[in-house]
Design an enzyme around this catalytic site. Structure first.
Site, PDB file in Angstrom:
ATOM      1  CB  THR A 198      43.902  37.493  42.541  1.00  0.00           C
ATOM      2  OG1 THR A 198      44.062  38.274  43.817  1.00  0.00           O
ATOM      3  CG2 THR A 198      45.256  37.131  42.460  1.00  0.00           C
ATOM      4  N   GLY A 226      36.410  45.426  43.426  1.00  0.00           N
ATOM      5  CA  GLY A 226      35.182  44.483  43.927  1.00  0.00           C
ATOM      6  C   GLY A 226      35.320  43.853  45.141  1.00  0.00           C
ATOM      7  CG  PHE A 254      34.952  34.895  47.923  1.00  0.00           C
ATOM      8  CD1 PHE A 254      35.953  33.934  48.047  1.00  0.00           C
ATOM      9  CD2 PHE A 254      34.471  35.532  49.027  1.00  0.00           C
ATOM     10  CE1 PHE A 254      36.375  33.489  49.467  1.00  0.00           C
ATOM     11  CE2 PHE A 254      34.918  35.236  50.371  1.00  0.00           C
ATOM     12  CZ  PHE A 254      36.015  34.147  50.429  1.00  0.00           C
ATOM     13  CB  ALA A 255      34.804  39.627  42.595  1.00  0.00           C
ATOM     14  N   GLY A 256      36.960  37.329  42.059  1.00  0.00           N
ATOM     15  CA  GLY A 256      38.003  37.149  40.862  1.00  0.00           C
ATOM     16  C   GLY A 256      38.901  38.424  40.420  1.00  0.00           C
ATOM     17  CB  CYS A 263      23.386  41.310  46.856  1.00  0.00           C
ATOM     18  SG  CYS A 263      22.012  40.963  47.856  1.00  0.00           S
ATOM     19  CG  ASP A 310      46.593  40.723  44.103  1.00  0.00           C
ATOM     20  OD1 ASP A 310      45.489  41.284  43.930  1.00  0.00           O
ATOM     21  OD2 ASP A 310      46.781  39.414  44.576  1.00  0.00           O
ATOM     22  CD  GLU A 311      44.680  41.019  48.824  1.00  0.00           C
ATOM     23  OE1 GLU A 311      43.940  41.927  49.087  1.00  0.00           O
ATOM     24  OE2 GLU A 311      44.425  39.879  48.439  1.00  0.00           O
TER      25      GLU A 311
HETATM   26 ZN   LIG Z   1      21.367  38.762  48.399  1.00  0.00          ZN
END
Ligand SMILES: [Zn+2]
Length: 196
Positions: free
Chosen positions: A22, A15, A18-20, A183, A88-89
């Site tokens: 981790t 994703g 800031f989608a969570g 988005c 991660d990463e």
């Molecule tokens: Zn948007």
């Protein structure tokens, strides 16, 4: 009746920023820790954001990890007792990471990786397409678009407050950079070539 099955597969958590991702990786690590599974956690050396010896989510959750330079170093740290390898990463690793993940999964290890699926231009990030194709399980997380509130799937890069150019290098010395989730429709990439 269930028969005993062979462990070993690849899970990808992907994703935008800031989608969570981790946070979700740490949640899975914790669940498996409660089950007393033997887990080793890795991250690539390039990421010095919060901590050198831990992976840390934006909400502050953390678990200890090993920092490695190259994908093949992971194989040297894994031993006969290892049941789970978490990374991660993962998008920052060299292309050998694909073969490393496949090898470990074939050997019976549950491999769980988290990484950005797209770069700031909205293009597929390095080896991520290959990992996503080879994975048994994929979790695609979204953030919230800072412009309109829709599910965000892209990472907006802002340089000195303005949308970054398609041609900007990944590292810009002296510039104030900022990233936020957007988005598809609110994601802006200056100088992006038009195909049609
Ligand atoms: Zn948007």
């Amino acid at each position: 009746m269930y028969h005993q099955y062979r462990a070993g597969w690849l899970e990808v958590i992907s994703g935008c920023m800031f989608a969570g991702k981790t946070e979700e990786l740490i949640r899975r690590i914790n669940v498996l820790s409660y089950a007393k599974m033997n887990i080793i956690v890795f991250k690539p050396k390039i990421d010095n954001r919060y901590s050198d010896t831990e992976i840390v989510s934006h909400s502050g959750a953390k678990v200890p990890c090993l920092v490695v330079d190259r994908a093949q170093e992971i194989l040297k740290k894994v031993n006969i007792d290892t049941e789970v390898v978490a990374i991660d990463e993962v998008q920052f690793f060299d292309k050998d990471i694909v073969d490393v993940c496949e090898y470990l999964a074939d050997k019976g290890i549950r491999v769980i990786v988290a990484g950005l699926d797209k770069d700031f231009r909205g293009e597929p990030f390095g080896i991520m397409p290959e990992l996503l194709t080879r994975a048994e399980f994929i979790t695609k997380l979204t953030a919230v678009c800072t412009k309109c509130g829709a599910p965000a799937t892209r990472t907006q890069r802002l340089v000195n407050g303005k949308p970054a150019s398609f041609n900007d290098s990944i590292v810009l010395v002296g510039a104030v950079e900022h990233y936020e989730p957007r988005c598809r429709h609110c994601h802006e990439v200056v100088d992006k070539p038009n195909k049609f």
